[in-house]
Scaffold this motif. Structure first.
Motif, PDB file in Angstrom:
ATOM      1  N   LEU A  49      37.782  41.807  40.534  1.00  0.00           N
ATOM      2  CA  LEU A  49      39.072  42.336  41.006  1.00  0.00           C
ATOM      3  C   LEU A  49      39.373  41.829  42.412  1.00  0.00           C
ATOM      4  CD1 LEU A  49      38.883  46.132  40.014  1.00  0.00           C
ATOM      5  CD2 LEU A  49      40.148  44.348  38.838  1.00  0.00           C
ATOM      6  N   VAL A  50      38.370  41.907  43.271  1.00  0.00           N
ATOM      7  CA  VAL A  50      38.524  41.467  44.667  1.00  0.00           C
ATOM      8  C   VAL A  50      38.852  39.979  44.713  1.00  0.00           C
ATOM      9  CG1 VAL A  50      37.319  41.158  46.867  1.00  0.00           C
ATOM     10  CG2 VAL A  50      37.064  43.294  45.593  1.00  0.00           C
ATOM     11  N   GLU A  51      38.136  39.180  43.931  1.00  0.00           N
ATOM     12  CA  GLU A  51      38.389  37.732  43.911  1.00  0.00           C
ATOM     13  C   GLU A  51      39.784  37.416  43.388  1.00  0.00           C
ATOM     14  OE1 GLU A  51      36.749  35.224  45.313  1.00  0.00           O
ATOM     15  OE2 GLU A  51      35.543  36.862  46.118  1.00  0.00           O
ATOM     16  N   ALA A  52      40.226  38.162  42.377  1.00  0.00           N
ATOM     17  CA  ALA A  52      41.569  37.953  41.838  1.00  0.00           C
ATOM     18  C   ALA A  52      42.623  38.256  42.901  1.00  0.00           C
ATOM     19  CB  ALA A  52      41.785  38.827  40.603  1.00  0.00           C
TER      20      ALA A  52
ATOM     21  N   GLY B 194      45.387  35.555  45.269  1.00  0.00           N
ATOM     22  CA  GLY B 194      46.829  35.659  45.403  1.00  0.00           C
ATOM     23  C   GLY B 194      47.517  36.524  44.364  1.00  0.00           C
ATOM     24  N   LEU B 195      46.769  37.063  43.413  1.00  0.00           N
ATOM     25  CA  LEU B 195      47.390  37.928  42.407  1.00  0.00           C
ATOM     26  C   LEU B 195      47.764  39.272  43.027  1.00  0.00           C
ATOM     27  CD1 LEU B 195      45.147  37.368  39.248  1.00  0.00           C
ATOM     28  CD2 LEU B 195      47.381  36.390  39.737  1.00  0.00           C
ATOM     29  N   THR B 196      48.848  39.852  42.533  1.00  0.00           N
ATOM     30  CA  THR B 196      49.255  41.177  42.997  1.00  0.00           C
ATOM     31  C   THR B 196      48.439  42.232  42.263  1.00  0.00           C
ATOM     32  OG1 THR B 196      50.961  41.481  41.310  1.00  0.00           O
ATOM     33  CG2 THR B 196      51.620  40.354  43.353  1.00  0.00           C
ATOM     34  N   VAL B 197      48.494  43.459  42.758  1.00  0.00           N
ATOM     35  CA  VAL B 197      47.786  44.566  42.122  1.00  0.00           C
ATOM     36  C   VAL B 197      48.293  44.750  40.691  1.00  0.00           C
ATOM     37  CG1 VAL B 197      47.421  47.072  42.190  1.00  0.00           C
ATOM     38  CG2 VAL B 197      47.230  45.733  44.284  1.00  0.00           C
TER      39      VAL B 197
ATOM     40  N   ALA C 170      45.984  44.468  37.397  1.00  0.00           N
ATOM     41  CA  ALA C 170      45.891  45.595  36.472  1.00  0.00           C
ATOM     42  C   ALA C 170      46.158  45.134  35.043  1.00  0.00           C
ATOM     43  CB  ALA C 170      46.873  46.687  36.883  1.00  0.00           C
ATOM     44  N   GLN C 171      47.171  44.307  34.878  1.00  0.00           N
ATOM     45  CA  GLN C 171      47.494  43.813  33.547  1.00  0.00           C
ATOM     46  C   GLN C 171      46.374  42.923  33.014  1.00  0.00           C
ATOM     47  OE1 GLN C 171      51.070  41.452  33.335  1.00  0.00           O
ATOM     48  NE2 GLN C 171      51.452  42.110  31.231  1.00  0.00           N
ATOM     49  N   GLN C 172      45.857  42.059  33.845  1.00  0.00           N
ATOM     50  CA  GLN C 172      44.806  41.129  33.433  1.00  0.00           C
ATOM     51  C   GLN C 172      43.527  41.858  33.017  1.00  0.00           C
ATOM     52  OE1 GLN C 172      44.010  38.014  36.283  1.00  0.00           O
ATOM     53  NE2 GLN C 172      41.955  37.663  35.498  1.00  0.00           N
ATOM     54  N   PHE C 173      43.170  42.915  33.749  1.00  0.00           N
ATOM     55  CA  PHE C 173      41.919  43.621  33.484  1.00  0.00           C
ATOM     56  C   PHE C 173      42.105  44.859  32.606  1.00  0.00           C
ATOM     57  CE2 PHE C 173      40.827  40.986  37.037  1.00  0.00           C
ATOM     58  CZ  PHE C 173      39.493  40.677  36.843  1.00  0.00           C
ATOM     59  N   GLY C 174      43.350  45.141  32.192  1.00  0.00           N
ATOM     60  CA  GLY C 174      43.598  46.299  31.333  1.00  0.00           C
ATOM     61  C   GLY C 174      43.352  47.618  32.022  1.00  0.00           C
TER      62      GLY C 174
ATOM     63  N   ALA D 143      44.257  52.485  39.782  1.00  0.00           N
ATOM     64  CA  ALA D 143      42.805  52.320  39.711  1.00  0.00           C
ATOM     65  C   ALA D 143      42.392  51.024  40.396  1.00  0.00           C
ATOM     66  CB  ALA D 143      42.342  52.324  38.253  1.00  0.00           C
ATOM     67  N   VAL D 144      43.154  49.960  40.160  1.00  0.00           N
ATOM     68  CA  VAL D 144      42.866  48.682  40.827  1.00  0.00           C
ATOM     69  C   VAL D 144      42.961  48.871  42.340  1.00  0.00           C
ATOM     70  CG1 VAL D 144      43.677  46.317  41.200  1.00  0.00           C
ATOM     71  CG2 VAL D 144      43.619  47.263  38.892  1.00  0.00           C
ATOM     72  N   GLY D 145      44.009  49.554  42.795  1.00  0.00           N
ATOM     73  CA  GLY D 145      44.181  49.801  44.223  1.00  0.00           C
ATOM     74  C   GLY D 145      43.026  50.588  44.820  1.00  0.00           C
ATOM     75  N   ARG D 146      42.540  51.602  44.093  1.00  0.00           N
ATOM     76  CA  ARG D 146      41.407  52.399  44.586  1.00  0.00           C
ATOM     77  C   ARG D 146      40.146  51.559  44.702  1.00  0.00           C
ATOM     78  NH1 ARG D 146      43.335  56.153  40.986  1.00  0.00           N
ATOM     79  NH2 ARG D 146      41.639  55.682  39.524  1.00  0.00           N
ATOM     80  N   HIS D 147      39.890  50.729  43.688  1.00  0.00           N
ATOM     81  CA  HIS D 147      38.689  49.898  43.729  1.00  0.00           C
ATOM     82  C   HIS D 147      38.764  48.869  44.865  1.00  0.00           C
ATOM     83  CE1 HIS D 147      36.853  51.639  40.238  1.00  0.00           C
ATOM     84  NE2 HIS D 147      37.902  51.372  39.488  1.00  0.00           N
TER      85      HIS D 147
END
Length: 156
Positions: free
Chosen positions: A53-56, A60-63, A67-71, A76-80
């Motif tokens: 997630l951090v590398e993504a 340059g990917l947005t949150v 989120a869409q890429q990792f389902g 949740a992505v923002g919290r992690h």
């Protein structure tokens, strides 16, 4: 008035309620088969997935895209990411632009002109300059080119 008298001579609203209540028993208790609610517990990503997630985000990917890429849900992505001290808010102005805006303001440029130049609101440029430690001039309007005399203007 006791309960017997109240039920023996009900008022018009109470009579209407009693009429409606009689129809409740005529209706089936539930229609069709019972509805099943599907509940699922969110799966917690393992440390390797959080690294991804951090590398993504760093790539340059947005949150929302992550989120869409990792389902996952965007919050949740923002919290992690926040747990790994990754800031997800994009800066309105780069540090170079903030320094430039501060110098332009100190040289006499108006907040309105700076906001227009950078494509942001007057309140935003004001907040940015204050957080950069710029001493703000009192509100007002200059009387002539290069003049330091201010005329107080009524608020819009």
């Amino acid at each position: 008035m006791d309960a017997t008298q109240a039920l023996a001579h009900p008022s018009a609203p109470v009579q209407r309620l009693l009429e409606i209540a009689k129809t409740w028993l005529d209706k089936p208790q539930h229609s069709g088969s019972p509805t099943r609610t599907i509940c699922r517990t969110a799966r917690q990503p393992n440390p390797d997935e959080i690294d991804a997630l951090v590398e993504a985000h760093r790539s340059g990917l947005t949150v929302y895209q992550i989120a869409q890429q990792f389902g996952m849900h965007r919050s949740a992505v923002g919290r992690h990411l926040a747990a790994r001290d990754v800031h997800t808010r994009q800066l309105v102005l780069s540090p170079t632009e903030i320094h430039e805006a501060a110098e332009l303001y100190r040289s006499g440029q108006r907040l309105k002109d700076l906001a227009e130049h950078y494509g942001i609101g007057v309140t935003t440029i004001n907040r940015i300059l204050i957080s950069a430690g710029v001493n703000m001039r009192p509100p007002g309007r200059r009387v002539g080119p290069g003049s330091t005399t201010l005329i107080n203007c009524p608020p819009n």
